[in-house]
Design a protein around this motif. Structure first.
Motif, short mmCIF file in Angstrom:
data_model
loop_
_atom_site.label_atom_id
_atom_site.label_comp_id
_atom_site.label_asym_id
_atom_site.label_seq_id
_atom_site.Cartn_x
_atom_site.Cartn_y
_atom_site.Cartn_z
N LYS A 112 1.18 4.14 -2.95
CA LYS A 112 0.99 5.54 -2.60
C LYS A 112 2.20 6.37 -3.06
O LYS A 112 2.03 7.43 -3.68
CB LYS A 112 0.81 5.67 -1.09
CG LYS A 112 0.51 7.05 -0.61
CD LYS A 112 0.29 7.03 0.90
CE LYS A 112 0.08 8.41 1.45
NZ LYS A 112 -0.11 8.39 2.91
N LYS A 125 2.20 6.64 -6.92
CA LYS A 125 1.22 7.62 -7.38
C LYS A 125 1.75 9.04 -7.22
O LYS A 125 1.60 9.88 -8.10
CB LYS A 125 -0.10 7.47 -6.61
CG LYS A 125 -0.92 6.29 -7.05
CD LYS A 125 -2.12 6.05 -6.16
CE LYS A 125 -3.01 7.23 -5.97
NZ LYS A 125 -4.20 6.94 -5.15
N ARG A 126 2.40 9.29 -6.09
CA ARG A 126 2.97 10.62 -5.83
C ARG A 126 4.07 10.93 -6.85
O ARG A 126 4.15 12.04 -7.38
CB ARG A 126 3.51 10.69 -4.42
CG ARG A 126 3.94 12.09 -4.01
CD ARG A 126 4.42 12.17 -2.56
NE ARG A 126 3.36 11.78 -1.65
CZ ARG A 126 3.49 10.82 -0.74
NH1 ARG A 126 4.62 10.17 -0.60
NH2 ARG A 126 2.49 10.51 0.07
N GLN A 137 0.83 -1.20 0.00
CA GLN A 137 0.00 0.00 0.00
C GLN A 137 0.87 1.26 0.00
O GLN A 137 0.61 2.20 -0.75
CB GLN A 137 -0.90 -0.02 1.23
CG GLN A 137 -1.88 1.12 1.29
CD GLN A 137 -2.76 1.02 2.53
OE1 GLN A 137 -2.43 0.36 3.51
NE2 GLN A 137 -3.90 1.68 2.48
N GLN A 138 1.92 1.28 0.80
CA GLN A 138 2.82 2.43 0.85
C GLN A 138 3.56 2.58 -0.47
O GLN A 138 3.74 3.70 -0.95
CB GLN A 138 3.82 2.28 2.00
CG GLN A 138 4.70 3.50 2.20
CD GLN A 138 3.92 4.74 2.55
OE1 GLN A 138 3.04 4.70 3.41
NE2 GLN A 138 4.22 5.84 1.90
#
Length: 87
Positions: free
Chosen positions: A27, A30-31, A23-24
Motif C-alpha cells: 500500500k 503504491k502511494r 500488505q501495508q
C-alpha cells in the motif's frame, strides 16, 4: 525478483501479522509511485486508468493534491494517482 517467486514466498508465510506487514508495504509503495507520477503529469497528458474491471484511456484535465481529474468518453472522473499510468 519475478512475480512468481514473490507469490511462492508469500505462500510460505503462516503468520497473519507478517501478511499484514506485506500488505501495508505494498500500500505504501503504491502511494509512493502515485506521488512520483503526480509531478510528471501535466494537463492534456494521455493516460491509462487501471480500473477494477478493465483498462480505460483518457486525458488529464486537472491535477489535484491526491488525485487527477481524467476525461474518459466525455465524462470527468477523479482518479487516484496510484491507478494512473502515463502513455
Amino acid at each position: 525478483m519475478m512475480l512468481t517467486e514473490i507469490e511462492s514466498k508469500i505462500n510460505l508465510i503462516e503468520d497473519i501479522r507478517e501478511l499484514r506487514q506485506i500488505q501495508q508495504f505494498v500500500k505504501d509503495r503504491k502511494r509512493a509511485i502515485g506521488n512520483r507520477l503526480k509531478y510528471q503529469l501535466q494537463i492534456g497528458d494521455k493516460v491509462k486508468i487501471n480500473g477494477s474491471s478493465r483498462l480505460e484511456k483518457g486525458v488529464v484535465t486537472k491535477i489535484n493534491r491526491t488525485r487527477a481529474v481524467v476525461k474518459i468518453d466525455n465524462q470527468q472522473w477523479t482518479v487516484p494517482f496510484s491507478m494512473i499510468t502515463k502513455e
